[in-house]
Every structure is written in C-alpha cells, then in structure tokens.
Motif scaffolding. Sequence first.
Motif, PDB file in Angstrom:
ATOM      1  N   LYS A 128      52.931 -42.536 -39.825  1.00 23.63           N
ATOM      2  CA  LYS A 128      53.826 -43.451 -40.549  1.00 23.63           C
ATOM      3  C   LYS A 128      55.288 -43.183 -40.195  1.00 23.63           C
ATOM      4  O   LYS A 128      56.060 -44.132 -39.955  1.00 23.63           O
ATOM      5  CB  LYS A 128      53.597 -43.276 -42.042  1.00 23.63           C
ATOM      6  N   ASN A 129      55.677 -41.918 -40.146  1.00 22.09           N
ATOM      7  CA  ASN A 129      57.062 -41.584 -39.814  1.00 22.09           C
ATOM      8  C   ASN A 129      57.394 -41.943 -38.372  1.00 22.09           C
ATOM      9  O   ASN A 129      58.498 -42.429 -38.078  1.00 22.09           O
ATOM     10  CB  ASN A 129      57.308 -40.090 -40.043  1.00 22.09           C
ATOM     11  N   PHE A 130      56.446 -41.723 -37.467  1.00 15.70           N
ATOM     12  CA  PHE A 130      56.678 -42.071 -36.069  1.00 15.70           C
ATOM     13  C   PHE A 130      56.882 -43.579 -35.914  1.00 15.70           C
ATOM     14  O   PHE A 130      57.805 -44.021 -35.225  1.00 15.70           O
ATOM     15  CB  PHE A 130      55.495 -41.607 -35.211  1.00 15.70           C
ATOM     16  N   LEU A 131      56.024 -44.379 -36.559  1.00 12.10           N
ATOM     17  CA  LEU A 131      56.171 -45.831 -36.488  1.00 12.10           C
ATOM     18  C   LEU A 131      57.504 -46.273 -37.076  1.00 12.10           C
ATOM     19  O   LEU A 131      58.149 -47.188 -36.554  1.00 12.10           O
ATOM     20  CB  LEU A 131      55.019 -46.517 -37.226  1.00 12.10           C
ATOM     21  N   TYR A 132      57.933 -45.629 -38.148  1.00 14.28           N
ATOM     22  CA  TYR A 132      59.218 -45.982 -38.753  1.00 14.28           C
ATOM     23  C   TYR A 132      60.358 -45.797 -37.748  1.00 14.28           C
ATOM     24  O   TYR A 132      61.168 -46.710 -37.533  1.00 14.28           O
ATOM     25  CB  TYR A 132      59.462 -45.109 -39.990  1.00 14.28           C
ATOM     26  N   PHE A 133      60.424 -44.635 -37.132  1.00 12.92           N
ATOM     27  CA  PHE A 133      61.531 -44.352 -36.217  1.00 12.92           C
ATOM     28  C   PHE A 133      61.446 -45.184 -34.941  1.00 12.92           C
ATOM     29  O   PHE A 133      62.480 -45.561 -34.374  1.00 12.92           O
ATOM     30  CB  PHE A 133      61.569 -42.863 -35.874  1.00 12.92           C
ATOM     31  N   VAL A 141      52.678 -54.556 -33.486  1.00  7.10           N
ATOM     32  CA  VAL A 141      53.014 -53.272 -34.099  1.00  7.10           C
ATOM     33  C   VAL A 141      52.810 -53.338 -35.611  1.00  7.10           C
ATOM     34  O   VAL A 141      52.333 -52.375 -36.228  1.00  7.10           O
ATOM     35  CB  VAL A 141      54.467 -52.874 -33.764  1.00  7.10           C
ATOM     36  N   GLU A 142      53.170 -54.467 -36.225  1.00  3.81           N
ATOM     37  CA  GLU A 142      52.935 -54.642 -37.660  1.00  3.81           C
ATOM     38  C   GLU A 142      51.439 -54.609 -37.959  1.00  3.81           C
ATOM     39  O   GLU A 142      51.001 -54.028 -38.956  1.00  3.81           O
ATOM     40  CB  GLU A 142      53.540 -55.967 -38.141  1.00  3.81           C
ATOM     41  N   TRP A 143      50.668 -55.243 -37.091  1.00  5.08           N
ATOM     42  CA  TRP A 143      49.207 -55.254 -37.248  1.00  5.08           C
ATOM     43  C   TRP A 143      48.642 -53.841 -37.135  1.00  5.08           C
ATOM     44  O   TRP A 143      47.760 -53.448 -37.906  1.00  5.08           O
ATOM     45  CB  TRP A 143      48.584 -56.167 -36.203  1.00  5.08           C
ATOM     46  N   LEU A 144      49.163 -53.081 -36.178  1.00  2.00           N
ATOM     47  CA  LEU A 144      48.728 -51.697 -36.009  1.00  2.00           C
ATOM     48  C   LEU A 144      49.037 -50.886 -37.260  1.00  2.00           C
ATOM     49  O   LEU A 144      48.193 -50.106 -37.734  1.00  2.00           O
ATOM     50  CB  LEU A 144      49.425 -51.079 -34.790  1.00  2.00           C
ATOM     51  N   SER A 145      50.225 -51.066 -37.813  1.00  2.00           N
ATOM     52  CA  SER A 145      50.615 -50.340 -39.021  1.00  2.00           C
ATOM     53  C   SER A 145      49.684 -50.696 -40.181  1.00  2.00           C
ATOM     54  O   SER A 145      49.258 -49.815 -40.945  1.00  2.00           O
ATOM     55  CB  SER A 145      52.062 -50.683 -39.382  1.00  2.00           C
ATOM     56  N   TYR A 146      49.335 -51.964 -40.305  1.00  2.03           N
ATOM     57  CA  TYR A 146      48.418 -52.416 -41.352  1.00  2.03           C
ATOM     58  C   TYR A 146      47.033 -51.799 -41.172  1.00  2.03           C
ATOM     59  O   TYR A 146      46.419 -51.323 -42.135  1.00  2.03           O
ATOM     60  CB  TYR A 146      48.343 -53.947 -41.314  1.00  2.03           C
ATOM     61  N   GLN A 147      46.547 -51.773 -39.935  1.00  4.42           N
ATOM     62  CA  GLN A 147      45.235 -51.204 -39.658  1.00  4.42           C
ATOM     63  C   GLN A 147      45.201 -49.700 -39.944  1.00  4.42           C
ATOM     64  O   GLN A 147      44.201 -49.167 -40.438  1.00  4.42           O
ATOM     65  CB  GLN A 147      44.835 -51.473 -38.198  1.00  4.42           C
ATOM     66  N   ILE A 148      46.302 -49.019 -39.655  1.00  6.12           N
ATOM     67  CA  ILE A 148      46.379 -47.583 -39.947  1.00  6.12           C
ATOM     68  C   ILE A 148      46.320 -47.355 -41.460  1.00  6.12           C
ATOM     69  O   ILE A 148      45.611 -46.463 -41.930  1.00  6.12           O
ATOM     70  CB  ILE A 148      47.658 -46.979 -39.340  1.00  6.12           C
TER      71      ILE A 148
END
Length: 418
Positions: free
Chosen positions: A61-66, A121-128
Amino acid sequence: MRRGLTLSVIIYFIYGLFFYWYLFMSNDIAIPEAYKGTAADPETFMNARELMLTEEYSNIKNFLYFVLIPFEWFIFFVFLIVGGSKWLQKASTTATSVSFIQTGLYFFWLSLLVNVISFPVEWLSYQISLSYNISTQATGDWINDQIIDFFVNFLLMWIMMAVLYTLIRKFKKRWWLYAWLLSVPFSLFLMFIQPVILDPLYNEFYPLQDKELEKKILSYAEQANIPADHVYEVDMSEKTNALNAYVTGIGDNSRIVLWDTTLEQLTEDEILFIMAHEIGHYVMHHIYIGIAGYLVLSFVGLYLIYRLMNLIVDRWGSYFKVTEVSDLSSLPLFLLLLGMLSFISSPAENYVSRFQEKSADMYAIEMTDNPEAAVMSFQELSRAGLSEVHPPALVKFFKYSHPTLLERINYIGETEEE
C-alpha cells in the motif's frame, strides 16, 4: 522531446526503485525494544498470520502511494511536451466559441485520458485490497464508485477551471489573488453540502438503529454543543472491513456518523471513546483551524503557481507547446504544479493534524475516563485495517495525518498510569 521523455522516465524509474528498496529491503518496522511486550506491541494482540499480512499489505500500500503520487504529474508532463495539450485546446476552441464550454470540453477529455491511463493501477490497488480482505466491495459497485468519482470531480473542477481561466485572462497579474478569494466561499459551500448531497452518492445513511448507544453519543454531543438530533449509521460493510467514525459538515448540516463495521467489531465502550474523540475535534474547533490553514497554504500556493507558470512559459513555453499562461493548453502545467506543491506541503499539514489528533485523544480520555477502551479500540483498528503500528519514517512524514498507533497507545498508556 525525446530527451525530455527519456529523462523523465529515468527519473521516475529511479524514484520508484528508491521507494521499493526503502520499503521492502531496508526498513526495519519492528517496534523499539522498550515497547516489547506492552499494549503497543502488535505481537500482544495479533497472531503470526496477522503480523505477516500487516507487513505485506502495508509495504504494498505504501509503495503504491509513493509511486502513484508523481504518476499523474508524469502524465501531465508528457501530455504537454508531445503537444497533446495544444491539440486539445485547438479542438475545444474549434468546437464552440463559448469559453465556459471550451473549458468543459478540454477538461473532460483531459480527465478521461488521465483516468484511462491510471485505471490499471487503480484496478491493481483494488484487487490487492480484496486479496487482503480489506475491501469487500463487488466489482460492479467499485466501478460504479469510480464513475461517480469521475463525474463529481469533473463537474466541480470544470466550474473551478472555467472561473480560474476567466480570471487569468482578465487579471494577468492578480488572478491568483482573486482565485484565492473565490476559493474561500466555494470551499465552505462544499463542506456545507457534503454530508447531505455528496456523501449519499456513494453510501446509504440512516439513523443509528441502537437507540441506547445513540442516546449516549448524543449526550456527549450535547456537552460539546454539537447541533445534532441523530447519530447516523452508514452501510460500509459492503465495501470494506476497515473501521471509522467521524463528525462532518458545518453549521446545521453537521452530522455524527458511524460505519456499520465499527458497530459490529467494537464494544460499546470502544465506540464511545472513538465518538468522544471525533467530538473533541469539534469542541477544539479543529475544522476551523483546518480552514485557516487551508487559506494560508492556498494563498501561498496560488502565488507560487502564478510565479512559476509565468517563469516556465516565458523560458520553456515552446518546449511545452504553451504560448500564453492564459491559454487552455497551460492547464496541465497548472495541475502539475498544484500537485507538486500539495505533496511538498503535506508533511507540514500532517504535523499539525497529528497534534490535533493527539489533542482529540486526550479530550476523549477525559470525557470517557476509560483509557483501556481507547487502547483496545486502537488495537482493533490496527487489526481490522492491517495497519502498521510503527511505520517507516518517510511513510509517517508524508502520509500520516494521525500519530502512529505505537504513539497513540503509548501516550494513552502513560495517561492511564498517571
């Protein structure tokens, strides 16, 4: 153009590589030895699987944020230097002679482009989030929220950008000041309508079904002079397993809201502590302090954008395919600078917010006289959201608007000892 693209890709890659190394390879998130075995030690309230999942999920989550923060800047930068912004301006001005409609057409296609590029990328974040059981939202419902987000943001930004570029054309040296003055009533208006118009677009709100609990919460609200006759419950369990509660709105539109996940997973004493915390923000006028801080930051930010846009267009206008600051083609440059300055100012905003959150915690302890319930609620917040108790320094610096859970549990523990 090729050099600019190549350099920007290299910088972005190095930036992402740094945060991958920082989060996954170099950081030791173990709590300090002095807190081992205390209530702040996650090993005392999480099992081995929960500890493992928390570390994995937090790092991802932190990696995706940055990585995502500068991704939108990168899109705007590329769109400018390849001439996309100039072409879109020409298409919009050719379609109609009405400047308000021109801005709407331009911003619609620009927003659509950014959203389409960002969607994977948003889809990836949702799937995670789904895979770690944080999100419980069905795919169709998630897509529906994305569509609502797109159109709500588009309509609001269309109005703001249309007004902004009208000011830029009429007041070349003072547009930033007039834009700032107009942003004040507009922001207050949004805060006033948010609880009754914007929030219900995403979730269903209804009066709290547990009337005994509502009565206790409203007694706290009455002590704080909050003009509320009801406590609202919102159906969030269809979207997440995380916990939350808040007081939102201003004036007669103030609302006290509890997520149903909070009601299901916390005890009554823990819920009362959380609500006392939220009421503490109201009592200590944190919302108005926040507004004052926004006014200062937006004043400085708009002035800096004014100076930087003039400088960049004068020196590198041909490189970015922008002739005048007043051209619609400069809009990605405005959004790029706005995003960068917002990110740069976030540590200062977070620092003030963390101070306010601690003050609200202390207020809630005094009101409820139940530090044990406070500690238990923080532990459950960590467990339900797979939240780190002791995050890496850069994560806290740029992301955390609240004290870390280690800090919150520790200072409440110290209060209990006193």
